[in-house]
Design an enzyme around this catalytic site. Sequence first.
Site, PDB file in Angstrom:
ATOM      1  N   VAL A 135      -2.100   1.700  -0.640  1.00 32.84           N
ATOM      2  CA  VAL A 135      -2.516   0.882   0.509  1.00 32.84           C
ATOM      3  C   VAL A 135      -2.312   1.538   1.858  1.00 32.84           C
ATOM      4  O   VAL A 135      -3.297   1.442   2.644  1.00 32.84           O
ATOM      5  CB  VAL A 135      -1.659  -0.360   0.290  1.00 32.84           C
ATOM      6  CG1 VAL A 135      -1.895  -1.386   1.729  1.00 32.84           C
ATOM      7  CG2 VAL A 135      -2.228  -1.124  -0.813  1.00 32.84           C
ATOM      8  N   THR A 195       2.704  -6.667  -0.096  1.00 34.40           N
ATOM      9  CA  THR A 195       2.684  -8.059  -0.763  1.00 34.40           C
ATOM     10  C   THR A 195       3.969  -8.455  -0.753  1.00 34.40           C
ATOM     11  O   THR A 195       5.000  -8.035  -1.203  1.00 34.40           O
ATOM     12  CB  THR A 195       2.407  -7.927  -2.301  1.00 34.40           C
ATOM     13  OG1 THR A 195       0.719  -7.225  -2.152  1.00 34.40           O
ATOM     14  CG2 THR A 195       2.098  -9.196  -3.072  1.00 34.40           C
ATOM     15  N   PHE A 252      -6.044  -6.714  -0.543  1.00 44.50           N
ATOM     16  CA  PHE A 252      -6.772  -6.999  -1.811  1.00 44.50           C
ATOM     17  C   PHE A 252      -7.593  -5.880  -2.420  1.00 44.50           C
ATOM     18  O   PHE A 252      -8.085  -5.862  -3.494  1.00 44.50           O
ATOM     19  CB  PHE A 252      -7.812  -8.113  -1.794  1.00 44.50           C
ATOM     20  CG  PHE A 252      -7.116  -9.310  -1.183  1.00 44.50           C
ATOM     21  CD1 PHE A 252      -6.581 -10.344  -1.972  1.00 44.50           C
ATOM     22  CD2 PHE A 252      -7.039  -9.842   0.168  1.00 44.50           C
ATOM     23  CE1 PHE A 252      -5.906 -11.562  -1.765  1.00 44.50           C
ATOM     24  CE2 PHE A 252      -6.478 -10.905   0.600  1.00 44.50           C
ATOM     25  CZ  PHE A 252      -5.939 -11.643  -0.285  1.00 44.50           C
ATOM     26  N   LEU A 253      -7.403  -4.513  -1.930  1.00 45.52           N
ATOM     27  CA  LEU A 253      -8.312  -3.554  -2.755  1.00 45.52           C
ATOM     28  C   LEU A 253      -7.589  -3.363  -4.051  1.00 45.52           C
ATOM     29  O   LEU A 253      -6.600  -3.378  -4.176  1.00 45.52           O
ATOM     30  CB  LEU A 253      -8.064  -2.062  -1.706  1.00 45.52           C
ATOM     31  CG  LEU A 253      -6.780  -1.596  -1.464  1.00 45.52           C
ATOM     32  CD1 LEU A 253      -6.187  -0.852  -2.748  1.00 45.52           C
ATOM     33  CD2 LEU A 253      -6.634  -0.711  -0.385  1.00 45.52           C
ATOM     34  N   ARG A 254      -8.648  -2.637  -4.895  1.00 48.72           N
ATOM     35  CA  ARG A 254      -8.500  -2.139  -6.189  1.00 48.72           C
ATOM     36  C   ARG A 254      -8.145  -0.770  -6.001  1.00 48.72           C
ATOM     37  O   ARG A 254      -9.050   0.254  -5.570  1.00 48.72           O
ATOM     38  CB  ARG A 254      -9.350  -2.347  -7.034  1.00 48.72           C
ATOM     39  CG  ARG A 254      -9.796  -4.193  -7.288  1.00 48.72           C
ATOM     40  CD  ARG A 254     -11.011  -4.481  -7.898  1.00 48.72           C
ATOM     41  NE  ARG A 254     -12.022  -4.077  -6.776  1.00 48.72           N
ATOM     42  CZ  ARG A 254     -13.241  -4.158  -7.414  1.00 48.72           C
ATOM     43  NH1 ARG A 254     -13.961  -4.611  -8.717  1.00 48.72           N
ATOM     44  NH2 ARG A 254     -14.322  -3.920  -6.357  1.00 48.72           N
ATOM     45  N   LYS A 282      -2.164 -14.008  -1.256  1.00 48.00           N
ATOM     46  CA  LYS A 282      -1.838 -12.872  -2.185  1.00 48.00           C
ATOM     47  C   LYS A 282      -1.469 -13.083  -3.609  1.00 48.00           C
ATOM     48  O   LYS A 282      -1.950 -12.594  -4.522  1.00 48.00           O
ATOM     49  CB  LYS A 282      -1.166 -11.798  -1.209  1.00 48.00           C
ATOM     50  CG  LYS A 282      -1.149 -10.441  -2.131  1.00 48.00           C
ATOM     51  CD  LYS A 282      -2.503  -9.611  -2.368  1.00 48.00           C
ATOM     52  CE  LYS A 282      -2.282  -8.558  -3.498  1.00 48.00           C
ATOM     53  NZ  LYS A 282      -3.304  -7.720  -4.010  1.00 48.00           N
ATOM     54  N   CYS A 327       0.849  -3.802  -9.264  1.00 50.38           N
ATOM     55  CA  CYS A 327       0.837  -5.090  -8.596  1.00 50.38           C
ATOM     56  C   CYS A 327       0.735  -6.637  -9.273  1.00 50.38           C
ATOM     57  O   CYS A 327       1.718  -7.241  -9.384  1.00 50.38           O
ATOM     58  CB  CYS A 327      -0.530  -5.203  -7.922  1.00 50.38           C
ATOM     59  SG  CYS A 327      -0.541  -4.220  -6.452  1.00 50.38           S
ATOM     60  N   LYS A 349       4.439  -7.399 -11.101  1.00 43.43           N
ATOM     61  CA  LYS A 349       5.681  -7.516  -9.971  1.00 43.43           C
ATOM     62  C   LYS A 349       5.210  -8.765  -9.362  1.00 43.43           C
ATOM     63  O   LYS A 349       6.094  -9.635  -9.018  1.00 43.43           O
ATOM     64  CB  LYS A 349       5.985  -6.592  -9.279  1.00 43.43           C
ATOM     65  CG  LYS A 349       5.030  -6.199  -8.226  1.00 43.43           C
ATOM     66  CD  LYS A 349       5.462  -5.073  -7.182  1.00 43.43           C
ATOM     67  CE  LYS A 349       4.443  -4.877  -6.065  1.00 43.43           C
ATOM     68  NZ  LYS A 349       4.032  -5.952  -5.277  1.00 43.43           N
ATOM     69  N   LYS A 364      -5.229   2.109 -15.570  1.00 41.64           N
ATOM     70  CA  LYS A 364      -6.523   1.675 -15.435  1.00 41.64           C
ATOM     71  C   LYS A 364      -7.418   3.073 -15.218  1.00 41.64           C
ATOM     72  O   LYS A 364      -6.812   3.911 -14.714  1.00 41.64           O
ATOM     73  CB  LYS A 364      -7.035   0.608 -14.501  1.00 41.64           C
ATOM     74  CG  LYS A 364      -6.870   0.881 -13.101  1.00 41.64           C
ATOM     75  CD  LYS A 364      -7.443  -0.325 -12.281  1.00 41.64           C
ATOM     76  CE  LYS A 364      -7.561  -0.193 -10.878  1.00 41.64           C
ATOM     77  NZ  LYS A 364      -8.139  -1.299  -9.995  1.00 41.64           N
TER      78      LYS A 364
HETATM   79  P1  NAD Z   1       3.223   3.215  -2.645  1.00 41.21           P
HETATM   80  O1  NAD Z   1       4.500   3.185  -3.395  1.00 41.21           O
HETATM   81  O2  NAD Z   1       1.890   3.938  -3.454  1.00 41.21           O
HETATM   82  O3  NAD Z   1       3.214   3.526  -1.061  1.00 41.21           O
HETATM   83  C1  NAD Z   1       4.460   3.143  -0.363  1.00 41.21           C
HETATM   84  C2  NAD Z   1       4.976   4.203   0.541  1.00 41.21           C
HETATM   85  O4  NAD Z   1       5.921   3.934   1.575  1.00 41.21           O
HETATM   86  C3  NAD Z   1       5.227   5.519  -0.102  1.00 41.21           C
HETATM   87  O5  NAD Z   1       4.567   6.659   0.111  1.00 41.21           O
HETATM   88  C4  NAD Z   1       6.762   5.827   0.403  1.00 41.21           C
HETATM   89  O6  NAD Z   1       7.221   7.046   0.374  1.00 41.21           O
HETATM   90  C5  NAD Z   1       6.690   5.047   1.756  1.00 41.21           C
HETATM   91  N1  NAD Z   1       7.927   4.633   2.444  1.00 41.21           N
HETATM   92  C6  NAD Z   1       9.068   4.246   1.681  1.00 41.21           C
HETATM   93  N2  NAD Z   1       9.863   3.785   2.680  1.00 41.21           N
HETATM   94  C7  NAD Z   1       9.518   4.230   3.924  1.00 41.21           C
HETATM   95  C8  NAD Z   1       9.956   4.159   5.279  1.00 41.21           C
HETATM   96  N3  NAD Z   1      11.237   3.752   5.489  1.00 41.21           N
HETATM   97  N4  NAD Z   1       9.163   4.697   6.038  1.00 41.21           N
HETATM   98  C9  NAD Z   1       7.836   5.039   5.911  1.00 41.21           C
HETATM   99  N5  NAD Z   1       7.462   5.217   4.689  1.00 41.21           N
HETATM  100  C10 NAD Z   1       8.290   4.748   3.483  1.00 41.21           C
HETATM  101  O7  NAD Z   1       2.958   1.660  -2.573  1.00 41.21           O
HETATM  102  P2  NAD Z   1       1.415   0.966  -2.590  1.00 41.21           P
HETATM  103  O8  NAD Z   1       0.761   0.914  -3.720  1.00 41.21           O
HETATM  104  O9  NAD Z   1       0.462   1.416  -1.359  1.00 41.21           O
HETATM  105  O10 NAD Z   1       1.633  -0.472  -2.314  1.00 41.21           O
HETATM  106  C11 NAD Z   1       2.482  -0.974  -0.876  1.00 41.21           C
HETATM  107  C12 NAD Z   1       2.281  -2.306  -1.004  1.00 41.21           C
HETATM  108  O11 NAD Z   1       1.120  -2.963  -0.895  1.00 41.21           O
HETATM  109  C13 NAD Z   1       2.969  -3.188  -2.074  1.00 41.21           C
HETATM  110  O12 NAD Z   1       3.658  -4.322  -1.573  1.00 41.21           O
HETATM  111  C14 NAD Z   1       1.922  -3.412  -2.861  1.00 41.21           C
HETATM  112  O13 NAD Z   1       2.268  -4.734  -3.838  1.00 41.21           O
HETATM  113  C15 NAD Z   1       0.814  -3.888  -2.009  1.00 41.21           C
HETATM  114  N6  NAD Z   1      -0.448  -3.756  -2.676  1.00 41.21           N
HETATM  115  C16 NAD Z   1      -0.665  -2.537  -3.533  1.00 41.21           C
HETATM  116  C17 NAD Z   1      -2.023  -2.546  -3.863  1.00 41.21           C
HETATM  117  C18 NAD Z   1      -2.440  -1.385  -4.838  1.00 41.21           C
HETATM  118  O14 NAD Z   1      -3.337  -1.446  -5.390  1.00 41.21           O
HETATM  119  N7  NAD Z   1      -1.547  -0.166  -4.952  1.00 41.21           N
HETATM  120  C19 NAD Z   1      -3.221  -3.238  -3.755  1.00 41.21           C
HETATM  121  C20 NAD Z   1      -2.636  -4.513  -2.668  1.00 41.21           C
HETATM  122  C21 NAD Z   1      -1.438  -4.398  -2.092  1.00 41.21           C
END
Ligand code: NAD
Length: 446
Positions: free
Chosen positions: A16, A126, A155-157, A210, A266, A269, A327
């Site tokens: 994200v 989220t 909301f990205l996929r 969300k 997502c 959890k 996926k």
């Molecule tokens: P991710 O695990 O890919 O990325 C999180 C990043 O945060 C990691 O690179 C990690 O090293 C970094 N991080 C951890 N602690 C840190 C700190 N103290 N300072 C700086 N960086 C730090 O997670 P994601 O998939 O990008 O998801 C992030 C959030 O967005 C989650 O809440 C998720 O539910 C939500 N979300 C994800 C998606 C998806 O498709 N992946 C879509 C919508 C929403």
Amino acid sequence: MQPCMKKITIIGTGYVGLVTGTCFAELGNDVTCVDVDEQKVSMMNQGRVPLYEPGLEEVFQRNQRAGRLRATLDLPAALKGSSIIFLALPTPMGDDGSANLSYIFAVADTLGPLLEEYTVIIDKSTVPVGTAEQVRARIAANTTVDFDVVSNPEFLREGLALQDFMHPDRVVIGSSSDKARAVMAELYEPITRNDHPLYFMSERSAEMTKYAANSFLAAKITFMNQIANLCERIDANVDDVRLGVGSDSRIGHKFLYPGIGYGGSCFPKDVQALIHTAQDHGYDLQLLKTVIDNNQAQKKVLTSKVLNYFNNDLEGKTLALWGLAFKPETDDIREAPAIEMIRSLTAAGATVRAYDPEAMENIKKLLGDNDRLHLVADEYAAADGADALLIVTEWSQFASVSLDRIKELLTQPVIFDGRNMFPIETMRAAGFYYESIGRPLVTSSL
Ligand code: NAD
């Protein structure tokens, strides 16, 4: 309103954060991505993105070259002169099913002393209802500088992330501050000007939106999986049922494809976290509990079909497995059905020869390339000498394989397709034994 260049800090540069940062740089802003992972930061500073997302590296590099995008480990330095901060941090599932907010709170606790002028802190992760208020309190404890906390769920996929970010169905902004709403409206103006609506609401409603969206989608998938399972038992074809049902404009065609259960970082959890929130407020979200139970069962469906076919004896059998990511078009394996399948099949005595176009490194880190699991170069190498082929992720390249060659490579022409990739008629004509989800069994080769 004419938007002007903003200095933005993104904290957390995973799927994200990196997409958010890259897209805001592409829109002309000055973006600094902060992460605690040295390897990721070092890769980004060499012009490489540390995850697979189609098209992302090219846009990332273009903006990096233009001097609008960079990565750092140094949060205080990144925040100098930046009055817009996105939190895109992990919110994994805690032991009790609730969202683990420790990453968010740890960062919130450090932000107060680093604020220099009025700042908008935007939560893109989220997070459960009420988190914006908690983040606000934690920051306020350490600063006298004016600031607002906004909820802006994403909301990205994965796999379509750039397209989704730049052309969203909607942008949701949860804020009770007029000042923060104005900042957010200006920031998103280049996106929302092209008929993509922006909805203002309270922080709590945005946080809830969300979870409600993801839970609904998880329920829709689960509903169709159950209908497919029933179709198998009553000699109906879910392909036809799906078309008939989806044509109803109240239902729509999307998310009606049955398979082997949802996974990813997502849905699992977020559904759990919403149930937990409901419990905390004395409400039993029974529907979603059933969704979780059914999804767990669905993840075992393909393994059961394989075990059944081989009379519960996989000792000495070699199984080809196509697809490891949860996926297609991503390298993300979080909660991927493939993981549990590999564990069950190898525990039952099988050797698995697996291939995925992007997720092999991640699976190797998780499961290792051991005696029972061989990660191989392509889909043909997986099939070579295998007693059956299992299709687990629907990468489009699998749809265009030479079925004749696959038939030659397998010791017997047997395919278990968890994603309904091939038309029934094609498999019958090609002479395969072919089991899929919710469709008639093809036994033409027997
Ligand atoms: P991710 O695990 O890919 O990325 C999180 C990043 O945060 C990691 O690179 C990690 O090293 C970094 N991080 C951890 N602690 C840190 C700190 N103290 N300072 C700086 N960086 C730090 O997670 P994601 O998939 O990008 O998801 C992030 C959030 O967005 C989650 O809440 C998720 O539910 C939500 N979300 C994800 C998606 C998806 O498709 N992946 C879509 C919508 C929403």
